[in-house]
Design an enzyme around this catalytic site. Structure first.
Site, PDB file in Angstrom:
ATOM      1  N   HIS A 127     -16.668  14.401  47.305  1.00 40.93           N
ATOM      2  CA  HIS A 127     -17.460  13.802  46.225  1.00 40.93           C
ATOM      3  C   HIS A 127     -18.944  13.837  46.544  1.00 40.93           C
ATOM      4  CE1 HIS A 127     -18.335  11.402  42.724  1.00 40.93           C
ATOM      5  NE2 HIS A 127     -18.882  10.440  43.454  1.00 40.93           N
ATOM      6  N   ASP A 144     -23.934   7.225  41.020  1.00 36.58           N
ATOM      7  CA  ASP A 144     -22.606   7.715  41.378  1.00 36.58           C
ATOM      8  C   ASP A 144     -21.779   7.905  40.101  1.00 36.58           C
ATOM      9  OD1 ASP A 144     -20.017   8.162  42.453  1.00 36.58           O
ATOM     10  OD2 ASP A 144     -20.518   6.990  44.230  1.00 36.58           O
ATOM     11  N   CYS A 186     -18.599  16.282  39.886  1.00 39.63           N
ATOM     12  CA  CYS A 186     -19.605  15.461  40.570  1.00 39.63           C
ATOM     13  C   CYS A 186     -20.803  16.290  41.022  1.00 39.63           C
ATOM     14  CB  CYS A 186     -18.996  14.736  41.766  1.00 39.63           C
ATOM     15  SG  CYS A 186     -18.161  15.805  42.965  1.00 39.63           S
TER      16      CYS A 186
END
Length: 304
Positions: A127, A144, A186
């Site tokens: 991630h 995030d 991501c």
């Protein structure tokens, strides 16, 4: 044939040539970054980004935005993923002073955060997220796209950064961030978040107003992938497979931009080829929905 049609045709022929190349072939040398065919393939939907995808985009933003749009380009450092990984894994960050750029002499530091904890695996992890540090305010803004899953990694980097910035603490805000809807976006979202936050900082030079918040639906991963693909194809089509050198853009001792501008094309070293095989007034981020902590205290917050 019109100019627009010629441009489209050239992009299409460039794409066809790329499709015939092997995954380990270099398709573009862009200043300090070599882009491989495998990196270009990662730009397709549902593919994971590696370090090099982010490194290319940071190099591109640095050359096309920071060096050409900022009156004080030294105020922004886009730290490459390899350097952030090195910082995160280093027992003593002060040992990195000779390797890292002068972080204590800049205003904003962009740090792509990865959850790879294996020092033997440089491109591990699952991630990406983004930490932007305002060194003047001793503040970090954390973005995030997967509910703060990387917050511990961001804390580690922020804590080590305090030693290089010669400060005792950083106040870290967990910012409301557009959320990804799959397990592979991501990386591209961190690239697009970097673009948006960077644009806000560039615009604030003239307006004096800086809001670090990102609108909830402001990022389309698919369009981000298309933009990055188009950027690479456009660079190859227009300038060839080798673009620029380190010395082409320099920051003068006064911090002003040099005479050469990437937008004008003057700083590009091109190769002709028919075949590819050849400050003040900023928002602090303290509005509702954002959570703050002073490093090294741990944070456990979500966007809700």
């Amino acid at each position: 044939m019109t100019t627009s049609k010629r441009r489209t045709f050239k992009l299409f022929t460039t794409l066809l040539k790329l499709m015939r190349m092997r995954s380990n072939d270099i398709i573009l040398e862009y200043y300090d970054v070599s882009v491989y065919k495998a990196d270009f393939d990662n730009l397709r939907d549902d593919q994971w980004f590696n370090d090099n995808n982010l490194t290319f985009w940071y190099e591109y933003l640095e050359r096309s935005e920071v060096y050409t749009s900022m009156e004080q380009p030294e105020d922004i450092i886009l730290l490459r993923p390899s350097m952030v990984f090195l910082l995160a894994q280093s027992p003593n960050p002060l040992d990195l002073k000779g390797v890292l750029p002068p972080l204590n002499r800049t205003r904003f530091i962009f740090l792509p955060i990865n959850n790879n904890a294996n020092v033997d695996l440089a491109e591990g992890g699952s991630h990406w997220s983004l930490l932007v540090v305002d060194t003047k305010k001793k503040t970090g803004y954390y973005y995030d796209t997967l509910e703060d899953i990387n917050v511990q990694e961001a804390e580690i980097v922020a804590k080590k950064l305090t030693k290089l910035l010669e400060c005792t603490k950083l106040t870290l805000y967990s910012m409301q961030t557009p959320q990804q809807t799959n397990g592979s976006d991501c990386g591209v979202m961190v690239c697009m978040l970097t673009s948006q936050v960077l644009q806000k900082i560039v615009d604030s030079e003239s307006s004096g107003d800086l809001d670090m918040h990102i609108a909830e639906n402001s990022i389309s991963p698919s369009r981000g992938r298309q933009l990055m693909s188009y950027t690479i194809l456009e660079l190859i089509s227009k300038y060839g497979r080798k673009v620029g050198e380190n010395k082409d853009i320099e920051i003068s001792p006064t911090g002003k931009k040099g005479d050469q501008s990437i937008s004008s094309g003057e700083s590009y070293e091109t190769t002709e080829s028919t075949e590819l095989d050849e400050s003040s007034g900023e928002s602090s981020g303290e509005s509702s929905g954002d959570s703050a902590v002073q490093i090294p205290v741990k944070i456990r917050t979500t966007h809700r």
